[in-house]
Design an enzyme around this catalytic site. Structure first.
Site, PDB file in Angstrom:
ATOM      1  N   HIS A  37       0.837  -1.212   0.000  1.00  0.00           N
ATOM      2  CA  HIS A  37       0.000   0.000   0.000  1.00  0.00           C
ATOM      3  C   HIS A  37       0.870   1.260   0.000  1.00  0.00           C
ATOM      4  O   HIS A  37       0.509   2.277   0.578  1.00  0.00           O
ATOM      5  CB  HIS A  37      -0.987  -0.009   1.184  1.00  0.00           C
ATOM      6  N   ASP A  39       2.466   2.003  -3.178  1.00  0.00           N
ATOM      7  CA  ASP A  39       2.624   2.443  -4.586  1.00  0.00           C
ATOM      8  C   ASP A  39       1.769   3.664  -4.893  1.00  0.00           C
ATOM      9  O   ASP A  39       2.239   4.619  -5.503  1.00  0.00           O
ATOM     10  CB  ASP A  39       2.378   1.293  -5.583  1.00  0.00           C
ATOM     11  N   ASP A 180       1.681  -3.778  -9.620  1.00  0.00           N
ATOM     12  CA  ASP A 180       1.483  -5.091 -10.224  1.00  0.00           C
ATOM     13  C   ASP A 180       1.915  -5.102 -11.687  1.00  0.00           C
ATOM     14  O   ASP A 180       2.577  -6.033 -12.160  1.00  0.00           O
ATOM     15  CB  ASP A 180       0.009  -5.499 -10.123  1.00  0.00           C
TER      16      ASP A 180
HETATM   17  C1  GLA Z   1      -2.956  -4.398  -4.896  1.00  0.00           C
HETATM   18  C2  GLA Z   1      -2.842  -3.275  -5.916  1.00  0.00           C
HETATM   19  C3  GLA Z   1      -1.432  -2.696  -5.922  1.00  0.00           C
HETATM   20  C4  GLA Z   1      -0.956  -2.345  -4.515  1.00  0.00           C
HETATM   21  C5  GLA Z   1      -1.229  -3.497  -3.558  1.00  0.00           C
HETATM   22  C6  GLA Z   1      -0.916  -3.144  -2.127  1.00  0.00           C
HETATM   23  O1  GLA Z   1      -2.176  -5.480  -5.296  1.00  0.00           O
HETATM   24  O2  GLA Z   1      -3.147  -3.758  -7.202  1.00  0.00           O
HETATM   25  O3  GLA Z   1      -1.386  -1.571  -6.773  1.00  0.00           O
HETATM   26  O4  GLA Z   1      -1.569  -1.168  -4.071  1.00  0.00           O
HETATM   27  O5  GLA Z   1      -2.582  -3.933  -3.618  1.00  0.00           O
HETATM   28  O6  GLA Z   1       0.439  -2.939  -1.970  1.00  0.00           O
END
Ligand code: GLA
Length: 394
Positions: A37, A39, A180
């Site tokens: 959390h 990014d 991701d």
């Molecule tokens: C999900 C979102 C990512 C990131 C994570 C938490 O995977 O797709 O962008 O925010 O949660 O780190």
């Protein structure tokens, strides 16, 4: 034995559309080592690309129509003119495919119609970024087939990752950050990817656990997990509001040494807890990278545990299944363990000595059975390669 997803994509293509594709492209799921959390707060994250991949068999069409078929989904192909792609149209899994065509076209690229058949070995709904793998496989295909040439440089791959993120945000309606897609596009075998989400720069950090007698165990709790719900968006919103109150463009700009003062300027306890997680977590990513580079695995493990506690207590995105997986892995001797990904279900990871992985897995399965939870699934993950072309022609 089920056939490999590359073969399944080829078969799916000929069954759904007839003939052979122009080529096959694939992209991996990801698991995040630390930096959760962060990014969407302009922070640091450290994912690896997984060996599990999504394959897209694609053939360009002479018209501006998109047909999509997945071997994991029942029913015939989803068909839509490119001009009709918008938020919520198409819905479901096809949004992640059509959204990439839309995002590239919005960016000014000449995008053709296409027939797309997909097959995947990335578990769906487990928080391992099956959606990013799908977007990035399609993005890689379009880059080659439309002659965009974005795969040849890390700058091109970063741009493609950001367009795949737009597809997810604007067409599929999931307000995720960019981790991701960057992991799926830029992942490197034997390396973790240090992402600086302030400017989308990346650095490859050697991460060959086997060479150190270690393994990364990924434990899928199989607790339901969904990002297109309000919890993720609520966390994001709280962070943005807090940044505004503090007068900074993102929480990245709050330094660890200024944290206490910043917390004192926030109006409520929830905002204070969220900000404390984000700022300390960004700090932990830097320390984790230092520990990995120094081969100090005990320190790396301790940082994973601190990350989990912060996500559980301050960010409040864990759940009983994730906590049990982490506690059991630690009790069984793991050097570190934490939830990974968005949370509210999905996967935990444990850093274990290689000869201990089977025991940790068995202990977690036993603890889940005693607690009355669904049986978890586990695998050892190695850092793998990002998106690319697997085959030209069917
Ligand atoms: C999900 C979102 C990512 C990131 C994570 C938490 O995977 O797709 O962008 O925010 O949660 O780190």
């Amino acid at each position: 034995m089920p056939s490999a997803p590359l073969d399944r994509a080829t078969t799916q293509f000929s069954v759904a559309f007839g003939g052979t594709p122009d080529g096959i492209w694939s992209a991996p799921g990801r698991v995040n080592l630390i930096g959760e959390h962060t990014d969407y707060n302009g922070g640091l994250a450290l994912p690896i690309a997984l060996p599990q991949r999504t394959f897209a068999a694609v053939r360009i069409r002479p018209d501006k129509v998109l047909r999509m078929s997945s071997d994991g989904m029942p029913g015939g192909p989803v068909t839509i003119p490119l001009a009709d792609v918008r938020a919520g149209s198409p819905g479901g899994w096809a949004a992640y495919v059509a959204g990439v065509f839309w995002a590239l076209s919005e960016a000014g690229y000449a995008v053709p119609g296409a027939d797309v058949a997909v097959a995947s070995s990335v578990p769906v709904g487990a928080g391992l970024s099956s959606s990013a793998a799908l977007e990035c496989a399609v993005g890689a295909a379009l880059s080659d087939l439309a002659g965009l040439d974005l795969l040849g440089t890390s700058g091109g791959r970063t741009e493609l990752a950001s367009l795949c993120q737009r597809a997810e945000n604007d067409i599929a309606g999931a307000p995720t950050g960019g981790m991701d897609q960057l992991a799926s596009m830029l992942g490197r075998r034997g390396h973790a990817l240090l992402l600086d989400c302030r400017d989308a720069t990346t650095d490859a950090v050697p991460f060959d656990l086997a060479a150190h007698g270690l393994a990364l165990l990924v434990i899928d709790t199989r607790a339901p997990h969904a990002l297109v719900d309000g919890q993720y968006a609520a966390r994001r919103h709280t962070c943005q509001a807090a940044a505004m109150t503090l007068g900074v463009p993102s929480l990245r700009e709050v330094r660890l040494e200024d944290l206490a003062g910043a917390l004192g300027r926030l109006p409520d306890e929830v905002a204070r807890r969220r900000v404390r997680h984000v700022v300390t977590e960004i700090g932990r990513v830097g320390s984790f990278v230092d520990a990995v580079r120094a081969g100090d695995w005990a320190a790396a493990g301790r940082l994973m545990v601190a990350s989990h506690e912060s996500l559980r207590d301050d960010y409040e995105v864990s759940c009983p299944e994730l906590d049990l997986a982490v506690d059991t892995a630690l009790g069984a001797g793991a050097l570190g363990a934490r939830m990974t990904g968005g949370g509210f279900g999905g996967c935990a990871i444990a850093l274990v000595s290689a000869d201990h992985a089977v025991q940790v897995e068995a202990d977690v399965a036993g603890a889940f059975a005693s607690a009355g939870f669904r049986a978890p699934e586990a695998f050892v993950a190695t850092a793998s390669q990002g998106a690319g072309r697997d085959r030209f022609g069917g």
